[in-house]
Design a protein around this motif. Sequence first.
Motif, short mmCIF file in Angstrom:
data_model
loop_
_atom_site.label_atom_id
_atom_site.label_comp_id
_atom_site.label_asym_id
_atom_site.label_seq_id
_atom_site.Cartn_x
_atom_site.Cartn_y
_atom_site.Cartn_z
N GLU A 55 0.84 -1.20 0.00
CA GLU A 55 0.00 0.00 0.00
C GLU A 55 0.88 1.26 0.00
O GLU A 55 0.61 2.22 -0.72
N LEU A 56 1.96 1.19 0.79
CA LEU A 56 2.87 2.34 0.83
C LEU A 56 3.46 2.58 -0.56
O LEU A 56 3.56 3.72 -1.02
N ILE A 57 3.84 1.47 -1.23
CA ILE A 57 4.43 1.60 -2.57
C ILE A 57 3.41 2.20 -3.52
O ILE A 57 3.72 3.06 -4.33
N ARG A 58 2.15 1.71 -3.35
CA ARG A 58 1.11 2.22 -4.25
C ARG A 58 0.87 3.71 -4.03
O ARG A 58 0.78 4.49 -4.96
N LEU A 59 0.84 4.09 -2.75
CA LEU A 59 0.57 5.49 -2.44
C LEU A 59 1.70 6.41 -2.88
O LEU A 59 1.50 7.60 -3.11
N ASN A 60 2.91 5.84 -2.95
CA ASN A 60 4.08 6.66 -3.31
C ASN A 60 4.68 6.19 -4.62
O ASN A 60 5.90 6.09 -4.78
N HIS A 61 3.81 5.87 -5.59
CA HIS A 61 4.31 5.25 -6.83
C HIS A 61 5.29 6.13 -7.60
O HIS A 61 6.09 5.65 -8.37
N ALA A 62 5.24 7.43 -7.33
CA ALA A 62 6.18 8.31 -8.06
C ALA A 62 7.58 8.28 -7.46
O ALA A 62 8.52 8.78 -8.04
N GLN A 63 7.68 7.69 -6.27
CA GLN A 63 9.00 7.66 -5.62
C GLN A 63 9.58 6.26 -5.65
O GLN A 63 8.86 5.27 -5.63
N ASP A 64 10.90 6.19 -5.63
CA ASP A 64 11.58 4.90 -5.54
C ASP A 64 11.83 4.64 -4.05
O ASP A 64 12.63 5.33 -3.42
N LEU A 65 11.09 3.68 -3.48
CA LEU A 65 11.22 3.43 -2.04
C LEU A 65 12.25 2.35 -1.74
O LEU A 65 12.32 1.85 -0.63
N SER A 66 13.05 1.99 -2.73
CA SER A 66 14.02 0.93 -2.47
C SER A 66 15.08 1.39 -1.48
O SER A 66 15.63 0.60 -0.74
N VAL A 67 15.39 2.68 -1.48
CA VAL A 67 16.34 3.20 -0.50
C VAL A 67 15.66 4.37 0.20
O VAL A 67 15.28 5.34 -0.45
#
Length: 515
Positions: A433-445
């Motif tokens: 859900e976090l990834i979906r909500l922040n799809h414009a950001q790369d959350l890998s780091v």
Amino acid sequence: MITKNDKKIKIKASYVTKRFDLISTKSGESRIKKAFFPTNKQDFWALRNVSFELYDGETIGIVGLNGSGKSTLSNIISGQISPTTGQVEINGDVSIISASSGLNGNLTGRENIRLKGLMSGMSKREIEEKMEDIIAFSELKEFIDQRVKTYSSGMRAKLGFSVMVHQDPDIMVIDEGLATGDQTFVGKSQKKMFEFREKGKTILLVSHSISTVRSWSDKVLWLHYGAVKEYGPVDEVLPKYEAFIHWFNGLDRQQQEDYKTKVRQEQLAYSMEEYKKELRRSETRETRKGKNNLKKFTSKAMKKKSSLPTKVLLFFFGFLFIWLVLVNTSKATLMTSLKNPIGFFGNHLFQPKQSFLERQREQGNLPAEPPKEDKPQEEAVQEEADKKPEQNESSQNEEEKPEESTPRLVEYSIQTGDTLDAIALRFHTSVEELIRLNHAQDLSVLMVGQVIQVPENQASEESETALTEYTVQAGDTLESIALQFHTSVEELVRLNQGQDLSLLMANQVIKVPGS
Ligand SMILES: Nc1ncnc2c1ncn2[C@@H]1O[C@H](COP(=O)(O)OP(=O)(O)OP(=O)(O)O)[C@@H](O)[C@H]1O
């Protein structure tokens, strides 16, 4: 293969220049200062727009006063140095014998024979088979196992010449190599050279001796302070050169010095602008291919070697540029990247190309990417049809699902030690859900200070979550406490940021969620 009237061109030099840097520094300056601030650095054109062609079986005599560029040209032809502009086309193997170069002084005569043989492509066996003949021809006998640096210039010439004639190259460059030997050796070498000429070998002979040049050469190239003064058949050029030498030797010492200063000034005043003008004038004589080559030469000529400070500056700006591009593309702020530059570069330069989202999709944590809009529709449909039946089913089910309502969102700033799992747990949501909500950001780091979106309702719940104190019991581990309080190890670490939880002590008081 270049040919003209059935004769093969062996060497074709076109518009060749050679620029050296003349660096004059004040004595006593440190080496670092000399490197960074060379005073009075000047271009010196040892060769200025030299062109000539040499055919199969021809011998060319290269003449000129001291410093006129003869050795520079022979070194370019034998491949020891490269021209600054222009080109030299060679058809065949070249071997050079020079009184001043080509032998390693720290090796013995025998070792030099092996080295030069190997460098010219001879096999070890071939070299050993020819070894005794080479030594015999050189007349060096008992000196052959002495280091070459102990040899006289005549002995070096003998060794160099002996190796060369036994290599049997197509093109031979002899730079003053014969004049330095004794009379019997010179006679023997000349005989050998005539044999080579008869066999159709091409020979370049650099010599100050007019009589040697006359008896050997078909053509003469007269170099005068880096430029071609005359080039043509020996009968045409040599008398002119002889007349010049006669005139020059007739001057008194001061007049000779004045003359040399004058022509030297002309040589120093030569420039790329001058070279380009000369090429423009030559353009009319050139074929289309030749004209293209001229363009290449002029563009190469404009590229000047950059100095050390320029290289340092270029490196610095290049590095800064890469940094800013990475900051821009990673969505990290300049401040966060500056706080941990090593981690930042490590994460962005050495991460695998696959993005975090892609990895999550591959691991099945996220639904497959929908077909790209710009794909032709048929292609997308075909791709869908090719997928496994289960996949189709699941995507069908997903399609049937009512659209998920998007929760209201608030911003959350990443803290030290945060992981995606911990944040998800804290805001009662999932990593997906976090990834979906922040799809414009790369959350890998995750970067400290990075702002991401989290569900608001959960966030407010979270802020209201009461914390209680828990006294650690003997035998407790972080995992057992997390389990006991329905939370995660990461969350416990976050809630107790001021404490080191790596080693739990009995009676240590820590914060845990819930009442
Ligand atoms: N590495 C170098 N750096 C700077 N100048 C150089 C370098 N090599 C040669 N030169 C200069 O280039 C010019 C041509 O030198 P070169 O040795 O080719 O002349 P040459 O005609 O063979 O002379 P000589 O007849 O005395 O052997 C000279 O003025 C020389 O000082």
